[in-house]
Design an enzyme around this catalytic site. Sequence first.
Site: not given
Length: 519
Positions: A84, A171, A225-226
């Site tokens: 790109c 891409h 956070s778990g």
Amino acid sequence: MNDPALEPQIYILDTGGQYTHLIARKVRELGVYAEVVSSETEAARFAKAKGLIISGGPASVYEQGSPHIDQAVLTEGVPMLGICYGQQLMAFQLDGQVRQGSKGEYGLAHLAIAGASPLFRDVANHQQVWMSHRDTVFAPPTGFSVLAQTDTCAIAAIGNESTRQFGVQFHPEVVHTTEGRKILKNFVFAICGCTEDWQPASRIPVVEQQIRDIAGDRNIFFFVSGGVDSTVAYTLCLRALGEARVHGAYVDTGMMREGETEFVRGIFDSLGARHFRIELAQEDFLEALEGVVEPERKRKIIGEKFVEIQEAVLESGPYLDGHWILGQGTIYPDTIESGGTAKADLIKTHHNRVKEILEMIEQGRVVEPLRELFKDEVREVGRLLGIPKAALQRHPFPGPGLAVRVLGPVSEERLRILRAADTILLEELRRTGHYGKIWQAFVVLLPVRSVGVMGDARSYENVAAVRCVTSTDGMTADWYPMPPEVLAVISNRIINEVRGINRVTYDISSKPPATIEWE
């Protein structure tokens, strides 16, 4: 994660694209170690490189101050692939012509391959590719041939076989480009001559040693956070330093999923986390968010409030002497979307990338064992570490919690409505066997109300949106084609069982252009 024992075969020159690190991820997926560096890195750095890839980016090559590369890189004989903006930059610096197109090209396109090329070996003609550009190569540099085009892009790929320099306007690193993996594989192996040297298992001892080097004789304190990331990062630190030196706390913000706190407690008990505690802070967060609507403000307030709570927790423990550092489960997408690459645009601020945390990182007071890994790699590392399957297979959950899924003002009542609807969604996905096929699934409570009829009476209630996506790394995603009969049950249950919702919609947006989360 710069491993001194592993020399990068491929370098990705970062010009600010949101998918720069995804390129590295795709190269590593091929079994080849790749490293991301600034586009301005001097050519001498690449003396041992087998190939270079120039990333995409949001700038225009002809604008003052836009990212460029060391001109010497173009003459050192190292194989090169521009993607790109990378194709435009390579063409521009080799005296080709780049200009703004008559119209942009965003989304899916079909590639017509012009002739034989090692880059497109065994790649099907008229394949689907993904575009995101307005500027275009108008005339390739001397010695380059046009290798492919689309309906709206006359020069969709260029190449010079003698110098082994190639460029593509699309891409190949995103899943929307059907044969992108094959194109990258052709470049990495056929053109660059790389050999396989990368696998997630090999990172574990390297990361553990990095943890020991960064920590020194200091303890590590985690606010977990778990989720998968913080659990794997915590476990790596436990292995590297031992349970006596790794401490953790889970902050219940009041914006968690149903039963989340109990689940997290069970997971960390199973890990043998001796120094682990639960902090209840629902009122603090709700008060700070009162009346806040703008998504970025929400995220920053939550990040700042986390830091306040962290400081309070640390002051109540054995850390006042400053002999500790902070541990985080930060992964690549967190850094990328927060504008953490060299020239990347800010997509959204993650709570582990607010000002206070960045200052601690600059001071050398933060260890982030996973910062160079993508989610699927993190899960693989977690599996190798023996972390319970129930923890590893969970869908990602945003650091700010349900606050960024309540669009508009956050209140205890709106959180109650969302939590109940979200619980029903996850129950039905597990019951019907779809949970394991989906990368992430959740309900969003919209800031609008709609008229309905419930019990022969007019209702005027909230609208909920169901979001289910498939992905491999979170950088790109497609909406999940949920069977209509399953959607019907989910909608029926939410409307009938959750007081306050009378309409359910299904989000069929892909990333890009949308993000997975709505805020």
